[in-house]
Design a protein around this motif. Structure first.
Motif, PDB file in Angstrom:
ATOM      1  N   LEU A 364       0.835  -1.209   0.000  1.00 17.73           N
ATOM      2  CA  LEU A 364       0.000   0.000   0.000  1.00 17.73           C
ATOM      3  C   LEU A 364       0.869   1.258   0.000  1.00 17.73           C
ATOM      4  CD1 LEU A 364      -2.803  -1.150   2.445  1.00 17.73           C
ATOM      5  CD2 LEU A 364      -2.983  -0.821  -0.012  1.00 17.73           C
ATOM      6  N   MET A 365       2.068   1.165   0.606  1.00 24.73           N
ATOM      7  CA  MET A 365       2.989   2.307   0.592  1.00 24.73           C
ATOM      8  C   MET A 365       3.429   2.607  -0.833  1.00 24.73           C
ATOM      9  SD  MET A 365       3.132   3.524   3.475  1.00 24.73           S
ATOM     10  CE  MET A 365       1.566   2.879   3.957  1.00 24.73           C
ATOM     11  N   LEU A 366       3.645   1.542  -1.631  1.00 25.38           N
ATOM     12  CA  LEU A 366       3.998   1.762  -3.035  1.00 25.38           C
ATOM     13  C   LEU A 366       2.849   2.473  -3.743  1.00 25.38           C
ATOM     14  CD1 LEU A 366       5.759  -1.599  -3.918  1.00 25.38           C
ATOM     15  CD2 LEU A 366       6.775   0.591  -3.326  1.00 25.38           C
ATOM     16  N   GLY A 367       1.610   2.172  -3.320  1.00 25.58           N
ATOM     17  CA  GLY A 367       0.448   2.867  -3.885  1.00 25.58           C
ATOM     18  C   GLY A 367       0.480   4.356  -3.602  1.00 25.58           C
ATOM     19  N   LEU A 368       1.123   4.743  -2.471  1.00 24.12           N
ATOM     20  CA  LEU A 368       1.230   6.169  -2.132  1.00 24.12           C
ATOM     21  C   LEU A 368       2.169   6.898  -3.092  1.00 24.12           C
ATOM     22  CD1 LEU A 368       1.564   6.180   1.764  1.00 24.12           C
ATOM     23  CD2 LEU A 368      -0.429   6.716   0.412  1.00 24.12           C
ATOM     24  N   LEU A 369       3.010   6.108  -3.815  1.00 24.34           N
ATOM     25  CA  LEU A 369       4.001   6.707  -4.708  1.00 24.34           C
ATOM     26  C   LEU A 369       3.546   6.701  -6.157  1.00 24.34           C
ATOM     27  CD1 LEU A 369       7.289   5.123  -3.315  1.00 24.34           C
ATOM     28  CD2 LEU A 369       6.273   7.315  -2.746  1.00 24.34           C
ATOM     29  N   THR A 370       2.353   6.157  -6.418  1.00 23.53           N
ATOM     30  CA  THR A 370       1.902   6.048  -7.794  1.00 23.53           C
ATOM     31  C   THR A 370       0.593   6.810  -7.982  1.00 23.53           C
ATOM     32  OG1 THR A 370       0.853   3.985  -7.145  1.00 23.53           O
ATOM     33  CG2 THR A 370       2.954   3.807  -8.289  1.00 23.53           C
ATOM     34  N   PRO A 371       0.390   7.394  -9.163  1.00 23.33           N
ATOM     35  CA  PRO A 371      -0.886   8.035  -9.433  1.00 23.33           C
ATOM     36  C   PRO A 371      -1.974   6.972  -9.590  1.00 23.33           C
ATOM     37  CG  PRO A 371       0.462   7.984 -11.412  1.00 23.33           C
ATOM     38  CD  PRO A 371       1.300   7.426 -10.305  1.00 23.33           C
ATOM     39  N   PRO A 372      -3.250   7.279  -9.539  1.00 25.98           N
ATOM     40  CA  PRO A 372      -3.804   8.616  -9.366  1.00 25.98           C
ATOM     41  C   PRO A 372      -3.890   9.078  -7.903  1.00 25.98           C
ATOM     42  CG  PRO A 372      -5.568   7.041  -9.754  1.00 25.98           C
ATOM     43  CD  PRO A 372      -4.281   6.285  -9.876  1.00 25.98           C
ATOM     44  N   ARG A 393       6.990  11.251 -12.341  1.00 23.80           N
ATOM     45  CA  ARG A 393       8.087  10.749 -13.165  1.00 23.80           C
ATOM     46  C   ARG A 393       9.369  10.619 -12.347  1.00 23.80           C
ATOM     47  NH1 ARG A 393       9.112  14.623 -16.445  1.00 23.80           N
ATOM     48  NH2 ARG A 393       7.060  15.619 -16.501  1.00 23.80           N
ATOM     49  N   ALA A 394       9.603  11.594 -11.447  1.00 21.00           N
ATOM     50  CA  ALA A 394      10.831  11.592 -10.655  1.00 21.00           C
ATOM     51  C   ALA A 394      10.870  10.402  -9.708  1.00 21.00           C
ATOM     52  CB  ALA A 394      10.945  12.893  -9.871  1.00 21.00           C
ATOM     53  N   THR A 395       9.717   9.997  -9.202  1.00 20.79           N
ATOM     54  CA  THR A 395       9.674   8.950  -8.187  1.00 20.79           C
ATOM     55  C   THR A 395       9.732   7.553  -8.794  1.00 20.79           C
ATOM     56  OG1 THR A 395       8.319  10.454  -6.887  1.00 20.79           O
ATOM     57  CG2 THR A 395       8.422   8.203  -6.131  1.00 20.79           C
ATOM     58  N   LEU A 396       9.283   7.427 -10.043  1.00 21.00           N
ATOM     59  CA  LEU A 396       9.153   6.113 -10.674  1.00 21.00           C
ATOM     60  C   LEU A 396      10.389   5.214 -10.532  1.00 21.00           C
ATOM     61  CD1 LEU A 396       6.549   5.199 -11.860  1.00 21.00           C
ATOM     62  CD2 LEU A 396       7.411   5.675 -14.151  1.00 21.00           C
ATOM     63  N   PRO A 397      11.625   5.698 -10.865  1.00 25.38           N
ATOM     64  CA  PRO A 397      12.782   4.790 -10.761  1.00 25.38           C
ATOM     65  C   PRO A 397      13.021   4.296  -9.342  1.00 25.38           C
ATOM     66  CG  PRO A 397      13.441   6.981 -11.564  1.00 25.38           C
ATOM     67  CD  PRO A 397      11.973   7.000 -11.414  1.00 25.38           C
ATOM     68  N   PHE A 398      12.648   5.088  -8.333  1.00 29.35           N
ATOM     69  CA  PHE A 398      12.939   4.705  -6.943  1.00 29.35           C
ATOM     70  C   PHE A 398      11.970   3.640  -6.430  1.00 29.35           C
ATOM     71  CE2 PHE A 398      14.906   8.780  -7.512  1.00 29.35           C
ATOM     72  CZ  PHE A 398      16.122   8.606  -6.881  1.00 29.35           C
ATOM     73  N   ILE A 399      10.949   3.326  -7.228  1.00 28.15           N
ATOM     74  CA  ILE A 399      10.036   2.258  -6.821  1.00 28.15           C
ATOM     75  C   ILE A 399      10.706   0.905  -7.045  1.00 28.15           C
ATOM     76  CG2 ILE A 399       7.777   1.211  -7.316  1.00 28.15           C
ATOM     77  CD1 ILE A 399       6.716   3.961  -7.891  1.00 28.15           C
ATOM     78  N   VAL A 400      11.660   0.847  -8.000  1.00 31.23           N
ATOM     79  CA  VAL A 400      12.312  -0.428  -8.325  1.00 31.23           C
ATOM     80  C   VAL A 400      13.003  -1.058  -7.109  1.00 31.23           C
ATOM     81  CG1 VAL A 400      14.043  -1.535  -9.790  1.00 31.23           C
ATOM     82  CG2 VAL A 400      12.524   0.214 -10.745  1.00 31.23           C
ATOM     83  N   PRO A 401      13.915  -0.321  -6.393  1.00 32.91           N
ATOM     84  CA  PRO A 401      14.532  -0.958  -5.226  1.00 32.91           C
ATOM     85  C   PRO A 401      13.515  -1.409  -4.183  1.00 32.91           C
ATOM     86  CG  PRO A 401      15.096   1.381  -5.331  1.00 32.91           C
ATOM     87  CD  PRO A 401      14.475   1.017  -6.635  1.00 32.91           C
TER      88      PRO A 401
END
Lengths: 425, 180
Positions: A364-372, A393-401
């Motif tokens: 759910l925390m990853l959901g906080l980093l993604t739209p909408p 866009r800035a946050t997207l790469p940091f979701i990978v780790p």
């Protein structure tokens, strides 16, 4: 049919900007009326939903976090982290992660972390010449460590819905939270190497000691909370009370920043956050009751178990579902609604409920980093003035780790279950 | 997500041009201009709850035996806090809600939808208050376990908070008709 209507009305009401708690409650009330049930069941279930002693931890942890977020305490923590890790290449990126880890031991919500500390972090990184994208991305990603490392509001709510020991959940979050920090620091190191990010001032033992002394009293808070729960001295609610008492002591006696007016301010903010969270818990309680009463949870369980009985595969299915729902739904509502649906399936294939809790919250925390519905992104966009789309866009790469850590947790349940098991002996 | 909307009490939006979601962070630590007089009873409930739980904590650790009534009273105060606090959140529009759809619409359709959202909220709160009367009458006859006090007291406060919330929204709907 009526059940489909329930979900459609819910989605519509959320979309037109009705409070999420009202959207949950009103769609449920409509269902109750259509099913010919007595309408007072709605209010009855709402009240029962918040009639819980464990939920008392919620206002206290919010209060402690708000008190710690004021009075220059965040600045002291940031300065300390900067003195320790600033000298590395890309130092401020590491400092960003480190300060989030320290602050997550005092605060239980990712959004609060992003708003208070995030503001300081982004400002410092921009001043030092980092790209805005990097500053926003690492700040957003590191703020999700907050609700994994105790204290944690989502874990309190999971514990209440799933009837699992909140103390065990808190202890189970420590190792995964630190893993998230390590994975983000590896990412920072990689970026710094590729882009040649600057070092902060050179390491100086005397300066580190100075900032440590200045941050020492706030740094004791995580020790009180985690130590108290870990040794079994405090229940989570008592730890929350102790944290508030300690923060009040710091604000009134030591730093003397807590004037009567400032106290009213902090109380008002705490009151608003508490009430808006608890009303969602209440609204989601009726919704969850309908899902249970209509046997939707059992239908879901047999559907999943019809596909597979493999533990890893079931966990994967659950995670995909939660990731999708997490993108659209607010964390607290998602936990209260999803737990009664997911728990029977999980226990049928032998997934530990504590382990499930950590995985669910991280998802759910990853959901906080993604739209909408990326709450953290909204807050960062507001405090930093960076457009929402650029934050995404800035946050997207940091979701990978973070996804890699999630995969590790799924594969190795011991990463979360080891510490609570150790404390029981 | 929570934008600068008109406050229901008709006062200007707080926190400057861009108030933020987590309680208007840029506002000074001592700025309490957004607090109105009838917030204080709710703040008093909050402090009452804090004191009751503190009491339980200290009685357990300092005197080594907990006071028996604190847990039950604390739970009921939390219920009262949820619904009276919800009233404060209605006034300040600080309930967690989604703005992203409305933000992308033109002024007119956004206004219609905002009106509809407020109307649903008013009807929901009003309806709950209506059913709550029956519930509260029933609870009047039940006593708390630890203290000789009717459960109905807490339920009546909840009913009153819900009714006031509905009333406030209706007045707001008539005055502003969904305008920002």
């Amino acid at each position: 049919m009526a059940l489909a209507l329930l979900f459609i009305v819910l989605a519509l009401l959320i979309a037109i900007g009705a409070p999420i708690a009202v959207a949950l409650g009103a769609s449920s009330l409509l269902y109750i009326l259509m099913a010919g049930l007595p309408p007072l069941t709605a209010l009855n279930y709402m009240i029962n939903g918040v009639n819980s002693f464990s939920l008392l931890a919620v206002p206290f942890f919010i209060m402690a976090g708000n008190l710690m977020n004021s009075g220059g305490i965040t600045v002291r923590i940031f300065d300390f982290a900067r003195a320790i890790a600033g000298w590395l290449p890309g130092g401020l990126g590491h400092v960003n992660v480190g300060a989030s880890v320290i602050f997550s031991g005092m605060s239980g919500a990712a959004v609060a972390d992003a708003g208070g500390l995030g503001n300081i972090e982004i400002r410092a990184m921009r001043d030092a010449g980092y790209e805005t994208d990097f500053a926003v991305g690492i700040t957003a990603a590191s703020s999700t460590i907050g609700p994994i490392i105790p204290p944690s509001l989502p874990l309190v709510l999971y514990g209440v819905s799933a009837s699992v020991s909140i103390g065990d959940l808190f202890l189970a979050g420590i190792v995964p939270g630190l893993l998230m920090a390590v994975s983000l620091m590896i990412m920072v190191a990689w970026y710094s190497h590729r882009r040649g990010y600057p070092r902060d001032r050179a390491f100086s033992l005397s300066y580190a000691w100075l900032t440590f002394r200045r941050a020492f009293l706030p740094l004791c808070t995580p020790a009180i909370i985690i130590g108290g729960i870990g040794t079994g001295v405090f229940t989570p609610t008592e730890a929350a009370v102790a944290a508030v008492a300690y923060a009040l002591f710091l604000g009134t006696v030591v730093y003397r920043t807590l004037t009567p007016r400032a106290l009213v301010r902090v109380t008002m903010d705490t009151l608003e956050t508490t009430a808006s969270i608890l009303l969602i818990v209440a609204g989601a309680a009726i919704f969850a009751w309908i899902l249970t009463a209509t046997q939707s949870a059992q239908a879901f369980a047999s559907a999943v178990l019809g596909i597979t009985h493999n533990r890893e595969l079931v966990l994967l299915l659950i995670m995909v579902l939660v990731l999708i729902i997490g993108c659209f739904m607010e964390t607290i509502a998602a936990i209260t609604i999803l737990v009664p649906v997911l728990l029977p399936v999980a226990s049928a294939v032998g997934i530990d409920p504590v382990h499930l809790g950590i995985i669910l919250v991280l998802n759910l925390m990853l959901g906080l980093l993604t739209p909408p519905v990326g709450m953290v992104l909204f807050v960062l966009s507001r405090v930093s003035g960076v457009p929402f789309e650029q934050c995404v866009r800035a946050t997207l790469p940091f979701i990978v780790p973070l996804l890699i850590v999630l995969a590790l947790l799924v594969q190795f349940p011991q990463l979360s279950l080891w510490l609570p098991g150790l404390m029981k002996h | 997500m929570r934008g600068p909307e008109p406050r229901i009490d008709g006062r200007p939006p707080v926190g400057g041009p861009e108030p933020d979601i987590a309680g208007e962070l840029d506002r000074g630590a001592e700025d309490i201009s957004d607090v109105v007089w009838w917030d204080y009873p709710v703040l008093a409930v909050f402090w009452g709850l804090m004191i009751v739980v503190f009491l339980q904590f200290f009685s357990r650790y300092v005197f080594n035996n907990s006071i028996t009534w604190t847990e039950e009273i604390a739970r009921y105060l939390l219920i009262v806090l949820t619904f009276t606090g919800a009233l404060v959140c209605i006034r300040k529009r600080s309930h967690i809600h989604l703005e992203i759809v409305l933000d992308r619409l033109a002024e007119r359709p956004a206004r219609v939808l905002r009106f509809a959202g407020d109307l649903v909220t008013a009807i929901f709160f009003g309806g709950l208050a209506w059913t709550g009367v029956t519930l509260a009458l029933r609870m009047d006859r039940q006593r708390l376990i630890s203290v000789d006090l009717s459960r109905g007291v807490f339920y009546w406060i909840v009913v009153a908070a819900l009714a006031l919330g509905a009333l406030m929204l209706v007045v707001h709907l008539i005055r502003f008709r969904g305008r920002r």
